[in-house]
Design a protein around this motif. Structure first.
Motif, PDB file in Angstrom:
ATOM      1  N   ILE A 350      -9.649  -1.032  49.122  1.00  0.00           N
ATOM      2  CA  ILE A 350     -11.222  -0.584  49.509  1.00  0.00           C
ATOM      3  C   ILE A 350     -11.327  -0.819  51.059  1.00  0.00           C
ATOM      4  O   ILE A 350     -11.427  -0.194  51.927  1.00  0.00           O
ATOM      5  CB  ILE A 350     -12.258  -1.208  48.578  1.00  0.00           C
ATOM      6  N   GLY A 351     -11.330  -2.339  51.173  1.00  0.00           N
ATOM      7  CA  GLY A 351     -11.329  -2.827  52.702  1.00  0.00           C
ATOM      8  C   GLY A 351     -10.137  -2.517  53.448  1.00  0.00           C
ATOM      9  O   GLY A 351      -9.243  -3.127  52.721  1.00  0.00           O
ATOM     10  N   GLN A 352      -9.951  -2.119  54.593  1.00  0.00           N
ATOM     11  CA  GLN A 352      -8.956  -1.861  55.238  1.00  0.00           C
ATOM     12  C   GLN A 352      -8.892  -2.097  56.749  1.00  0.00           C
ATOM     13  O   GLN A 352     -10.076  -2.139  57.229  1.00  0.00           O
ATOM     14  CB  GLN A 352      -8.527  -0.369  54.998  1.00  0.00           C
ATOM     15  N   HIS A 353      -7.915  -2.194  57.390  1.00  0.00           N
ATOM     16  CA  HIS A 353      -7.784  -2.304  58.934  1.00  0.00           C
ATOM     17  C   HIS A 353      -6.645  -2.101  59.491  1.00  0.00           C
ATOM     18  O   HIS A 353      -5.769  -1.383  58.930  1.00  0.00           O
ATOM     19  CB  HIS A 353      -8.084  -3.846  59.113  1.00  0.00           C
ATOM     20  N   GLY A 354      -6.617  -1.818  60.657  1.00  0.00           N
ATOM     21  CA  GLY A 354      -5.197  -1.554  61.507  1.00  0.00           C
ATOM     22  C   GLY A 354      -5.673  -0.569  62.699  1.00  0.00           C
ATOM     23  O   GLY A 354      -4.740  -0.450  63.633  1.00  0.00           O
ATOM     24  N   ALA A 355      -6.629   0.166  62.629  1.00  0.00           N
ATOM     25  CA  ALA A 355      -7.248   1.112  63.638  1.00  0.00           C
ATOM     26  C   ALA A 355      -7.958   0.446  64.762  1.00  0.00           C
ATOM     27  O   ALA A 355      -7.912  -0.967  64.934  1.00  0.00           O
ATOM     28  CB  ALA A 355      -8.049   2.159  62.991  1.00  0.00           C
ATOM     29  N   MET A 356      -8.658   1.135  65.466  1.00  0.00           N
ATOM     30  CA  MET A 356      -9.347   0.657  66.735  1.00  0.00           C
ATOM     31  C   MET A 356     -10.783   0.650  66.657  1.00  0.00           C
ATOM     32  O   MET A 356     -11.512   0.525  67.804  1.00  0.00           O
ATOM     33  CB  MET A 356      -9.011   1.244  67.848  1.00  0.00           C
ATOM     34  N   THR A 357     -11.519   0.716  65.582  1.00  0.00           N
ATOM     35  CA  THR A 357     -13.072   0.495  65.704  1.00  0.00           C
ATOM     36  C   THR A 357     -13.551  -0.903  65.982  1.00  0.00           C
ATOM     37  O   THR A 357     -12.775  -1.750  65.691  1.00  0.00           O
ATOM     38  CB  THR A 357     -13.498   0.983  64.301  1.00  0.00           C
ATOM     39  N   ASP A 358     -14.535  -0.857  66.433  1.00  0.00           N
ATOM     40  CA  ASP A 358     -15.347  -2.358  66.730  1.00  0.00           C
ATOM     41  C   ASP A 358     -15.248  -3.078  65.235  1.00  0.00           C
ATOM     42  O   ASP A 358     -15.082  -4.370  65.467  1.00  0.00           O
ATOM     43  CB  ASP A 358     -16.570  -1.927  67.140  1.00  0.00           C
ATOM     44  N   GLU A 359     -15.521  -2.469  64.112  1.00  0.00           N
ATOM     45  CA  GLU A 359     -15.366  -3.314  63.113  1.00  0.00           C
ATOM     46  C   GLU A 359     -13.992  -3.771  62.873  1.00  0.00           C
ATOM     47  O   GLU A 359     -14.099  -4.992  62.500  1.00  0.00           O
ATOM     48  CB  GLU A 359     -15.863  -2.623  61.859  1.00  0.00           C
ATOM     49  N   GLU A 360     -13.074  -3.295  63.301  1.00  0.00           N
ATOM     50  CA  GLU A 360     -11.803  -4.053  63.076  1.00  0.00           C
ATOM     51  C   GLU A 360     -11.340  -4.703  64.091  1.00  0.00           C
ATOM     52  O   GLU A 360     -10.524  -5.834  63.968  1.00  0.00           O
ATOM     53  CB  GLU A 360     -10.800  -2.637  63.041  1.00  0.00           C
ATOM     54  N   THR A 361     -11.609  -4.441  65.256  1.00  0.00           N
ATOM     55  CA  THR A 361     -10.867  -4.945  66.514  1.00  0.00           C
ATOM     56  C   THR A 361     -11.761  -6.188  67.100  1.00  0.00           C
ATOM     57  O   THR A 361     -11.395  -6.978  67.880  1.00  0.00           O
ATOM     58  CB  THR A 361     -10.693  -4.143  67.657  1.00  0.00           C
ATOM     59  N   ARG A 362     -13.272  -6.304  66.813  1.00  0.00           N
ATOM     60  CA  ARG A 362     -14.064  -7.335  67.434  1.00  0.00           C
ATOM     61  C   ARG A 362     -14.180  -8.814  66.325  1.00  0.00           C
ATOM     62  O   ARG A 362     -14.591  -8.437  65.322  1.00  0.00           O
ATOM     63  CB  ARG A 362     -15.468  -6.938  67.727  1.00  0.00           C
ATOM     64  N   VAL A 363     -13.640  -9.917  66.776  1.00  0.00           N
ATOM     65  CA  VAL A 363     -13.553 -10.840  65.806  1.00  0.00           C
ATOM     66  C   VAL A 363     -14.430 -12.013  66.453  1.00  0.00           C
ATOM     67  O   VAL A 363     -14.673 -12.024  67.568  1.00  0.00           O
ATOM     68  CB  VAL A 363     -12.328 -11.196  65.745  1.00  0.00           C
ATOM     69  N   PRO A 364     -14.651 -12.897  65.558  1.00  0.00           N
ATOM     70  CA  PRO A 364     -15.632 -14.025  66.197  1.00  0.00           C
ATOM     71  C   PRO A 364     -14.731 -15.273  66.914  1.00  0.00           C
ATOM     72  O   PRO A 364     -13.517 -15.221  66.620  1.00  0.00           O
ATOM     73  CB  PRO A 364     -16.128 -14.842  64.865  1.00  0.00           C
ATOM     74  N   LEU A 365     -15.246 -16.014  67.826  1.00  0.00           N
ATOM     75  CA  LEU A 365     -14.586 -16.938  68.412  1.00  0.00           C
ATOM     76  C   LEU A 365     -15.588 -17.978  68.692  1.00  0.00           C
ATOM     77  O   LEU A 365     -16.297 -18.209  69.646  1.00  0.00           O
ATOM     78  CB  LEU A 365     -14.349 -16.308  69.754  1.00  0.00           C
ATOM     79  N   ILE A 366     -15.651 -18.871  67.398  1.00  0.00           N
ATOM     80  CA  ILE A 366     -16.784 -19.755  67.151  1.00  0.00           C
ATOM     81  C   ILE A 366     -16.553 -21.328  67.459  1.00  0.00           C
ATOM     82  O   ILE A 366     -15.311 -21.766  67.061  1.00  0.00           O
ATOM     83  CB  ILE A 366     -17.500 -19.700  65.942  1.00  0.00           C
ATOM     84  N   ARG A 367     -17.335 -21.881  68.534  1.00  0.00           N
ATOM     85  CA  ARG A 367     -16.936 -23.150  68.748  1.00  0.00           C
ATOM     86  C   ARG A 367     -17.589 -24.315  67.780  1.00  0.00           C
ATOM     87  O   ARG A 367     -18.928 -24.067  67.765  1.00  0.00           O
ATOM     88  CB  ARG A 367     -17.355 -23.519  70.294  1.00  0.00           C
ATOM     89  N   LEU A 368     -16.894 -25.414  67.243  1.00  0.00           N
ATOM     90  CA  LEU A 368     -17.479 -26.407  66.617  1.00  0.00           C
ATOM     91  C   LEU A 368     -16.937 -27.705  66.942  1.00  0.00           C
ATOM     92  O   LEU A 368     -15.956 -27.645  67.944  1.00  0.00           O
ATOM     93  CB  LEU A 368     -17.195 -26.069  64.836  1.00  0.00           C
ATOM     94  N   GLY A 369     -17.534 -28.497  66.498  1.00  0.00           N
ATOM     95  CA  GLY A 369     -16.952 -30.052  67.040  1.00  0.00           C
ATOM     96  C   GLY A 369     -17.143 -30.289  68.548  1.00  0.00           C
ATOM     97  O   GLY A 369     -18.307 -30.132  68.973  1.00  0.00           O
ATOM     98  N   ALA A 370     -16.377 -30.852  69.149  1.00  0.00           N
ATOM     99  CA  ALA A 370     -16.355 -31.035  70.608  1.00  0.00           C
ATOM    100  C   ALA A 370     -16.330 -29.835  71.401  1.00  0.00           C
ATOM    101  O   ALA A 370     -16.796 -29.904  72.860  1.00  0.00           O
ATOM    102  CB  ALA A 370     -15.034 -31.862  70.987  1.00  0.00           C
ATOM    103  N   PHE A 371     -16.268 -28.763  70.732  1.00  0.00           N
ATOM    104  CA  PHE A 371     -16.415 -27.304  71.662  1.00  0.00           C
ATOM    105  C   PHE A 371     -17.629 -26.800  71.581  1.00  0.00           C
ATOM    106  O   PHE A 371     -17.947 -25.812  72.174  1.00  0.00           O
ATOM    107  CB  PHE A 371     -15.412 -26.459  71.133  1.00  0.00           C
ATOM    108  N   ALA A 372     -18.410 -27.293  70.561  1.00  0.00           N
ATOM    109  CA  ALA A 372     -20.046 -26.812  70.152  1.00  0.00           C
ATOM    110  C   ALA A 372     -20.802 -26.701  71.585  1.00  0.00           C
ATOM    111  O   ALA A 372     -20.765 -27.686  72.400  1.00  0.00           O
ATOM    112  CB  ALA A 372     -20.659 -27.496  69.223  1.00  0.00           C
ATOM    113  N   ARG A 373     -21.400 -25.495  71.723  1.00  0.00           N
ATOM    114  CA  ARG A 373     -22.318 -25.276  73.221  1.00  0.00           C
ATOM    115  C   ARG A 373     -23.478 -26.056  72.834  1.00  0.00           C
ATOM    116  O   ARG A 373     -23.889 -26.216  71.711  1.00  0.00           O
ATOM    117  CB  ARG A 373     -22.506 -23.783  72.958  1.00  0.00           C
TER     118      ARG A 373
END
Length: 373
Positions: A350-373
């Motif tokens: 059901i869930g798939q990926h590989g193409a160029m949609t925003d749903e597939e290509t945008r990923v989180p980049l979250i900072r925790l610990g010493a990197f937290a904002r």
């Protein structure tokens, strides 16, 4: 027919630069991250930024730490083999050569699986993926490196291709893996630790990202990452790709009449590598597939894709040889299947990926610990 390019701006952050940012943070030289005594790179396989934001109430730790700026763009194709390799090498698929899920080894005229088929398909991890990993680079600089993951992956060919240079530490559950990664970073000052969490991806493939099972997997990962990060340890949480759910009525199936002149179909249902027979008329195949898949997919030549920079700014001769003569890139929530294949099990995914949609290509980049904002 013009190629529909991704909407990312040239200056947008990419997962290709994540490892370099973390290495620079260890040296106190990063322009994006503060200095950290040790760093942990957490990869939540299959977790797109849009999927996370859409389920923020089920991931309070991650969504609470995520600002509008905390997004990166994956690579093309947005599939695990290509994107994970880019994350840990700092190289685009056109450089490291893992340009899809299944690709053609032209010397042997066989399709090879670049994720799970290294042993069965006879691939040499060091020759097939020659780009040094971040772990090799950090080890050469005198820093300890670790990779925490499932025991089943410890000696796989994909691990040897992408995690070489790191000491592999097996741990069973997501909670155990996060705990082990944080402990390693604390106990080994100056270390670079990688932690891989595949549970969200697995739930998405089987049940879809709109399912209760996917939400439960996300909640479990979020809870695992809610524990206290040791002092001085910087944690960056990202993903290799997101996902879209493919309904049955968006399955485009290619039969023999569609595949005249086609020798092999590689890639994955949302990004097919089409390899032609030596005597095939490329323009005829291209025209036919564009007509047959109008509205469902973009159909382009290998040269078009390389010129457009889809595989990165530079493409090696070896990588180019693995790219299909023609590429079929699914639009929206479509997927394209080989109706002539004996094994049709992937049509139940059901869930798939590989193409160029925003749903597939945008990923989180979250900072925790010493990197937290």
């Amino acid at each position: 027919m013009s190629l529909m390019l991704p909407s990312a701006s040239p200056s947008a952050r990419s997962v290709v630069g994540v490892a370099g940012d973390l290495s620079a943070a260890l040296r106190g030289e990063s322009e994006l991250l503060p200095r950290a005594e040790s760093v942990v790179l957490v990869v939540v396989d299959g977790l797109g930024a849009l999927g996370l934001r859409g389920h923020s109430g089920h991931a309070r730790t991650l969504s609470g730490a995520m600002t509008k700026r905390d997004v990166a763009h994956s690579v093309f194709p947005s599939t695990t083999a290509a994107a994970l390799t880019s994350i840990v090498t700092g190289a685009w698929p056109g450089e490291h050569g893992l340009v899809g899920y299944r690709v053609l080894d032209r010397e042997r005229d066989v399709l090879v699986n670049q994720l799970s088929g290294w042993e069965s398909d006879g691939l040499d991890p060091l020759a097939w993926q020659p780009v040094p990993t971040v772990f090799e680079g950090e080890a050469a600089a005198g820093r300890e490196t670790f990779a925490v993951g499932l025991a089943a992956y410890a000696t796989s060919g994909f691990t040897r291709a992408t995690l070489r240079g790191a000491t592999f530490v097996p741990a069973l559950t997501p909670e155990d893996r996060v705990e082990a990664a944080f402990a390693l970073a604390h106990d080994h000052p100056g270390s670079f630790v990688y932690c891989y969490l595949p549970e969200v991806d697995k739930a998405g493939h089987r049940y879809g990202i709109a399912s209760a099972e996917w939400v439960a997997a996300l909640e479990r990962i979020d809870a695992a990452l809610s524990v206290r990060v040791p002092a001085g340890v910087g944690v960056l949480v990202t993903s290799d790709h997101g996902m879209v759910d493919v309904p049955v009525h968006r399955q485009a199936v290619l039969d023999e009449s569609h595949l005249r002149g086609v020798r092999h179909l590689g890639g994955e249902p949302r990004m097919l590598h089409v390899y032609l027979e030596p005597a095939a008329d490329e323009s005829a195949v291209l025209s036919r597939l564009r007509t047959d898949l109008e509205g469902a997919a973009d159909v382009v030549t290998r040269d078009d894709a390389i010129r457009a920079g889809l595989f990165g700014p530079a493409v090696t001769e070896a990588a180019a040889a693995r790219v299909g003569d023609v590429l079929v890139i699914a639009r929206a929530s479509w997927a394209v299947y080989d109706g002539t294949a004996a094994d049709q099990r992937n049509r139940g995914m059901i869930g798939q990926h590989g193409a160029m949609t925003d749903e597939e290509t945008r990923v989180p980049l979250i900072r925790l610990g010493a990197f937290a904002r």
